[in-house]
Design a protein around this motif. Structure first.
Motif, PDB file in Angstrom:
ATOM      1  N   SER A  32      -2.702  -2.597 -27.562  1.00  0.00           N
ATOM      2  CA  SER A  32      -4.038  -2.833 -27.004  1.00  0.00           C
ATOM      3  C   SER A  32      -4.268  -1.954 -25.785  1.00  0.00           C
ATOM      4  CB  SER A  32      -4.187  -4.307 -26.623  1.00  0.00           C
ATOM      5  OG  SER A  32      -4.097  -5.143 -27.759  1.00  0.00           O
ATOM      6  N   ILE A  33      -3.239  -1.830 -24.949  1.00  0.00           N
ATOM      7  CA  ILE A  33      -3.340  -0.964 -23.767  1.00  0.00           C
ATOM      8  C   ILE A  33      -3.531   0.483 -24.193  1.00  0.00           C
ATOM      9  CG2 ILE A  33      -2.051  -0.045 -21.799  1.00  0.00           C
ATOM     10  CD1 ILE A  33      -0.771  -2.851 -21.543  1.00  0.00           C
ATOM     11  N   ILE A  34      -2.803   0.912 -25.226  1.00  0.00           N
ATOM     12  CA  ILE A  34      -2.931   2.293 -25.700  1.00  0.00           C
ATOM     13  C   ILE A  34      -4.351   2.559 -26.197  1.00  0.00           C
ATOM     14  CG2 ILE A  34      -2.120   3.985 -27.390  1.00  0.00           C
ATOM     15  CD1 ILE A  34      -0.114   3.325 -25.133  1.00  0.00           C
ATOM     16  N   PHE A  35      -4.904   1.638 -26.971  1.00  0.00           N
ATOM     17  CA  PHE A  35      -6.288   1.798 -27.437  1.00  0.00           C
ATOM     18  C   PHE A  35      -7.252   1.855 -26.260  1.00  0.00           C
ATOM     19  CE2 PHE A  35      -5.009   0.905 -31.790  1.00  0.00           C
ATOM     20  CZ  PHE A  35      -5.987   1.533 -32.547  1.00  0.00           C
ATOM     21  N   GLY A  36      -7.010   1.012 -25.253  1.00  0.00           N
ATOM     22  CA  GLY A  36      -7.867   1.027 -24.076  1.00  0.00           C
ATOM     23  C   GLY A  36      -7.809   2.352 -23.349  1.00  0.00           C
ATOM     24  N   ILE A  37      -6.606   2.910 -23.213  1.00  0.00           N
ATOM     25  CA  ILE A  37      -6.441   4.211 -22.558  1.00  0.00           C
ATOM     26  C   ILE A  37      -7.133   5.306 -23.365  1.00  0.00           C
ATOM     27  CG2 ILE A  37      -4.730   5.995 -21.977  1.00  0.00           C
ATOM     28  CD1 ILE A  37      -2.830   3.707 -21.205  1.00  0.00           C
ATOM     29  N   ILE A 131      -2.792  10.397 -30.783  1.00  0.00           N
ATOM     30  CA  ILE A 131      -2.718   8.986 -30.413  1.00  0.00           C
ATOM     31  C   ILE A 131      -3.458   8.125 -31.430  1.00  0.00           C
ATOM     32  CG2 ILE A 131      -3.245   7.284 -28.619  1.00  0.00           C
ATOM     33  CD1 ILE A 131      -3.266   9.630 -26.608  1.00  0.00           C
ATOM     34  N   ASP A 132      -4.582   8.614 -31.916  1.00  0.00           N
ATOM     35  CA  ASP A 132      -5.446   7.841 -32.800  1.00  0.00           C
ATOM     36  C   ASP A 132      -4.694   7.336 -34.034  1.00  0.00           C
ATOM     37  OD1 ASP A 132      -7.546   6.900 -34.457  1.00  0.00           O
ATOM     38  OD2 ASP A 132      -8.952   8.240 -33.474  1.00  0.00           O
ATOM     39  N   MET A 151      -6.828  -6.066 -36.439  1.00  0.00           N
ATOM     40  CA  MET A 151      -7.156  -4.669 -36.187  1.00  0.00           C
ATOM     41  C   MET A 151      -8.482  -4.518 -35.447  1.00  0.00           C
ATOM     42  SD  MET A 151      -4.939  -2.352 -37.014  1.00  0.00           S
ATOM     43  CE  MET A 151      -5.909  -0.870 -37.297  1.00  0.00           C
ATOM     44  N   GLY A 152      -9.412  -5.423 -35.710  1.00  0.00           N
ATOM     45  CA  GLY A 152     -10.700  -5.329 -35.026  1.00  0.00           C
ATOM     46  C   GLY A 152     -10.564  -5.407 -33.516  1.00  0.00           C
ATOM     47  N   SER A 153      -9.607  -6.202 -33.054  1.00  0.00           N
ATOM     48  CA  SER A 153      -9.436  -6.342 -31.606  1.00  0.00           C
ATOM     49  C   SER A 153      -8.954  -5.039 -30.977  1.00  0.00           C
ATOM     50  CB  SER A 153      -8.438  -7.469 -31.301  1.00  0.00           C
ATOM     51  OG  SER A 153      -7.130  -7.146 -31.730  1.00  0.00           O
ATOM     52  N   PHE A 154      -8.115  -4.282 -31.699  1.00  0.00           N
ATOM     53  CA  PHE A 154      -7.672  -2.992 -31.170  1.00  0.00           C
ATOM     54  C   PHE A 154      -8.855  -2.048 -30.989  1.00  0.00           C
ATOM     55  CE2 PHE A 154      -3.491  -4.024 -33.404  1.00  0.00           C
ATOM     56  CZ  PHE A 154      -2.850  -4.397 -32.237  1.00  0.00           C
ATOM     57  N   THR A 192       0.760   7.225 -16.704  1.00  0.00           N
ATOM     58  CA  THR A 192       1.836   6.341 -16.239  1.00  0.00           C
ATOM     59  C   THR A 192       1.760   4.972 -16.916  1.00  0.00           C
ATOM     60  OG1 THR A 192       1.833   7.442 -14.077  1.00  0.00           O
ATOM     61  CG2 THR A 192       2.882   5.280 -14.216  1.00  0.00           C
ATOM     62  N   ILE A 193       0.564   4.396 -16.952  1.00  0.00           N
ATOM     63  CA  ILE A 193       0.393   3.082 -17.580  1.00  0.00           C
ATOM     64  C   ILE A 193       0.750   3.140 -19.062  1.00  0.00           C
ATOM     65  CG2 ILE A 193      -1.307   1.333 -18.225  1.00  0.00           C
ATOM     66  CD1 ILE A 193      -2.803   2.080 -15.615  1.00  0.00           C
ATOM     67  N   GLY A 194       0.312   4.192 -19.744  1.00  0.00           N
ATOM     68  CA  GLY A 194       0.563   4.316 -21.178  1.00  0.00           C
ATOM     69  C   GLY A 194       2.031   4.467 -21.520  1.00  0.00           C
ATOM     70  N   VAL A 195       2.743   5.275 -20.753  1.00  0.00           N
ATOM     71  CA  VAL A 195       4.170   5.473 -21.019  1.00  0.00           C
ATOM     72  C   VAL A 195       4.937   4.172 -20.806  1.00  0.00           C
ATOM     73  CG1 VAL A 195       6.260   6.646 -20.224  1.00  0.00           C
ATOM     74  CG2 VAL A 195       4.155   7.945 -20.550  1.00  0.00           C
ATOM     75  N   VAL A 196       4.598   3.436 -19.762  1.00  0.00           N
ATOM     76  CA  VAL A 196       5.255   2.150 -19.519  1.00  0.00           C
ATOM     77  C   VAL A 196       4.942   1.169 -20.651  1.00  0.00           C
ATOM     78  CG1 VAL A 196       5.353   0.147 -17.989  1.00  0.00           C
ATOM     79  CG2 VAL A 196       5.319   2.452 -17.018  1.00  0.00           C
ATOM     80  N   ALA A 197       3.681   1.108 -21.068  1.00  0.00           N
ATOM     81  CA  ALA A 197       3.291   0.196 -22.146  1.00  0.00           C
ATOM     82  C   ALA A 197       3.994   0.536 -23.454  1.00  0.00           C
ATOM     83  CB  ALA A 197       1.774   0.234 -22.343  1.00  0.00           C
ATOM     84  N   SER A 198       4.239   1.812 -23.691  1.00  0.00           N
ATOM     85  CA  SER A 198       4.847   2.241 -24.954  1.00  0.00           C
ATOM     86  C   SER A 198       6.256   1.693 -25.146  1.00  0.00           C
ATOM     87  CB  SER A 198       4.867   3.773 -25.044  1.00  0.00           C
ATOM     88  OG  SER A 198       5.834   4.333 -24.160  1.00  0.00           O
ATOM     89  N   LEU A 199       6.881   1.216 -24.078  1.00  0.00           N
ATOM     90  CA  LEU A 199       8.223   0.646 -24.194  1.00  0.00           C
ATOM     91  C   LEU A 199       8.247  -0.581 -25.106  1.00  0.00           C
ATOM     92  CD1 LEU A 199       9.342   0.810 -20.439  1.00  0.00           C
ATOM     93  CD2 LEU A 199       9.873   2.433 -22.256  1.00  0.00           C
ATOM     94  N   TRP A 200       7.101  -1.256 -25.225  1.00  0.00           N
ATOM     95  CA  TRP A 200       7.028  -2.466 -26.045  1.00  0.00           C
ATOM     96  C   TRP A 200       6.539  -2.203 -27.475  1.00  0.00           C
ATOM     97  CZ3 TRP A 200       4.615  -6.527 -22.163  1.00  0.00           C
ATOM     98  CH2 TRP A 200       5.640  -7.010 -21.327  1.00  0.00           C
ATOM     99  N   LEU A 201       6.196  -0.973 -27.786  1.00  0.00           N
ATOM    100  CA  LEU A 201       5.771  -0.659 -29.147  1.00  0.00           C
ATOM    101  C   LEU A 201       6.947  -0.726 -30.110  1.00  0.00           C
ATOM    102  CD1 LEU A 201       3.439   2.392 -28.447  1.00  0.00           C
ATOM    103  CD2 LEU A 201       2.716   0.062 -29.036  1.00  0.00           C
ATOM    104  N   PHE A 202       6.656  -0.967 -31.395  1.00  0.00           N
ATOM    105  CA  PHE A 202       7.711  -0.988 -32.402  1.00  0.00           C
ATOM    106  C   PHE A 202       8.332   0.393 -32.561  1.00  0.00           C
ATOM    107  CE2 PHE A 202       5.563  -4.692 -34.841  1.00  0.00           C
ATOM    108  CZ  PHE A 202       6.294  -5.619 -34.105  1.00  0.00           C
TER     109      PHE A 202
END
Length: 407
Positions: A32-37, A131-132, A151-154, A192-202
């Motif tokens: 969700s953070i990645i989509f927001g970025i 990214i898309d 998926m709609g929420s993303f 910075t925010i995106g790289v940190v968030a990516s730690l939780w991606l599958f």
């Protein structure tokens, strides 16, 4: 299990995360953070188009050419991302895409002419395309861990990110920040925010090929492809031309012009959150017809070229367009029980991105010879075509899976 976390994970804890910790809920938050970025960085560029144009003395036709570079880069990035995701996994591709996308934003302000701007936007679009696809591939995997559709929420949060980026742009213009300073602050922060968030991606699933399937559309898919093309062509009105129209045609201030994209993004976000519920209520075909009519109304109000009315018009336009493409994709992927879903979705997506690429350029070229108000008029005709094509698309015959919403 404890020894594994205390061992390898402690060594690389700042750079990665164990598969056990990559829970669906955390992965959903991260994606969700990645989509927001993705939306926020794009909005940051979009709301400062007038300033970049003024600094380089670009005509409206020149802006269209520059936007073609961005769209071309996005399409190349989409294709490349499909290949890279299947080989390296979405998490790595998202990180690489974030670096390209955010860092290229920073150097847009360094362009000294149209040719250099086109080149930079080509790379900027390439990062966006990377990214898309990767974020959508993550979304598919995350959704499989839930009982219903998410998926709609993303996609709604992409619009939410656009709202944040537009709001920051309005603040930057009101504070008289230079484009370079604005882009540098946004690019560095979101990277910075995106790289940190990516730690939780599958992490990459070694047993699954997540690359998209690209195919020529069948005759049954032509209607869906036409709807996708028209919808994303019209979307370019709000995405790429809202700030320019408000500042030049509606004679709004730079701050109000930046809010045009914010209004468009806000209503897109709200519309995407509501789309599934409304489709259940009125049915997919009627939904597309009604929302196309709403989008046409938004264009008509915008054409009044008054600062407040045009601002409202862009909001109405976003509300109308919000659910058209997602619903068209859902219909295309589910109408034939004997055909795989992926090729159909890929075909409609490709047609949509073609509209996204052609739209801004066509608007710029028409505006160059007439006016920007005149260039917006074809969007009304395309909205009518969406209504026409919604009447000839096949209906769904595939039974929905448990816990999913029937479209």
């Amino acid at each position: 299990m404890a020894s594994r976390k205390n061992g390898s994970d402690s060594v690389v804890g700042a750079l990665t995360i164990s598969k056990e910790e990559s829970s669906p809920r955390r992965a959903r938050l991260a994606n969700s953070i990645i989509f927001g970025i993705l939306g926020a960085v794009f909005a940051t560029w979009a709301v400062r188009i007038p300033a970049v144009s003024s600094a380089l003395s670009l005509s409206e036709g020149d802006i269209g050419i520059a936007l073609l570079g961005l769209a071309t880069g996005s399409i190349i990035g989409l294709v490349a991302s499909g290949i890279l995701v299947s080989h390296y996994g979405g998490r790595h591709v998202i990180r690489g895409g974030l670096a390209v996308y955010s860092l290229t934003l920073v150097i847009i302000a360094l362009a000294d002419g149209l040719a250099m701007l086109v080149g930079i936007l080509l790379v900027f679009g390439f990062g966006k395309g990377l990214i898309d696809v990767a974020a959508n591939a993550q979304g598919v995997r995350i959704e499989q861990s839930y009982s219903g559709q998410i998926m709609g929420s993303f996609h709604a949060l992409f619009s939410g990110g656009g709202l944040v980026g537009a709001g920051l742009g309005a603040v930057a213009t009101s504070l008289d920040l230079s484009v370079q300073t604005h882009f540098m602050l946004v690019g560095a922060s979101f990277l910075t925010i995106g790289v940190v968030a990516s730690l939780w991606l599958f992490p990459k699933d070694p047993d699954t090929d997540t690359g998209p399937t690209v195919t020529l559309p069948s005759r049954k898919l032509i209607g869906f492809c036409a709807i996708g093309f028209c919808a994303l062509f019209i979307e370019g009105v709000g995405n790429d031309w809202s700030a320019v129209f408000l500042e030049t045609s509606a004679h709004a201030s730079a701050t109000i012009a930046a809010l045009g994209f914010a209004a468009f993004s806000l209503t897109m976000m709200v519309g995407r959150f509501l789309a599934d519920w409304i489709v259940d209520w009125v049915g997919p075909t009627q939904f597309i017809r009604l929302t196309a009519a709403v989008a046409a109304t938004g264009v008509a109000v915008t054409l009044l070229a008054h600062p407040v009315l045009s601002l409202i018009g862009f909001g109405i336009l976003g509300l109308g367009l919000a659910g058209i493409m997602p619903v068209a994709l859902s219909l295309a992927g589910n109408f034939d029980p004997d055909s795989p879903t992926e090729p159909a979705i890929a075909a409609v997506s490709t047609a949509g991105y073609a509209g996204f690429a052609v739209g801004p350029v066509a608007i710029g070229l028409i505006a160059e010879t007439t006016s920007l108000r005149t260039a917006f008029v074809p969007a009304l005709g395309l909205a009518v075509l969406i209504v026409v094509f919604s009447g000839i698309v096949p209906t769904i015959t595939r039974a929905p899976r448990d816990s999913e919403t029937t479209a």
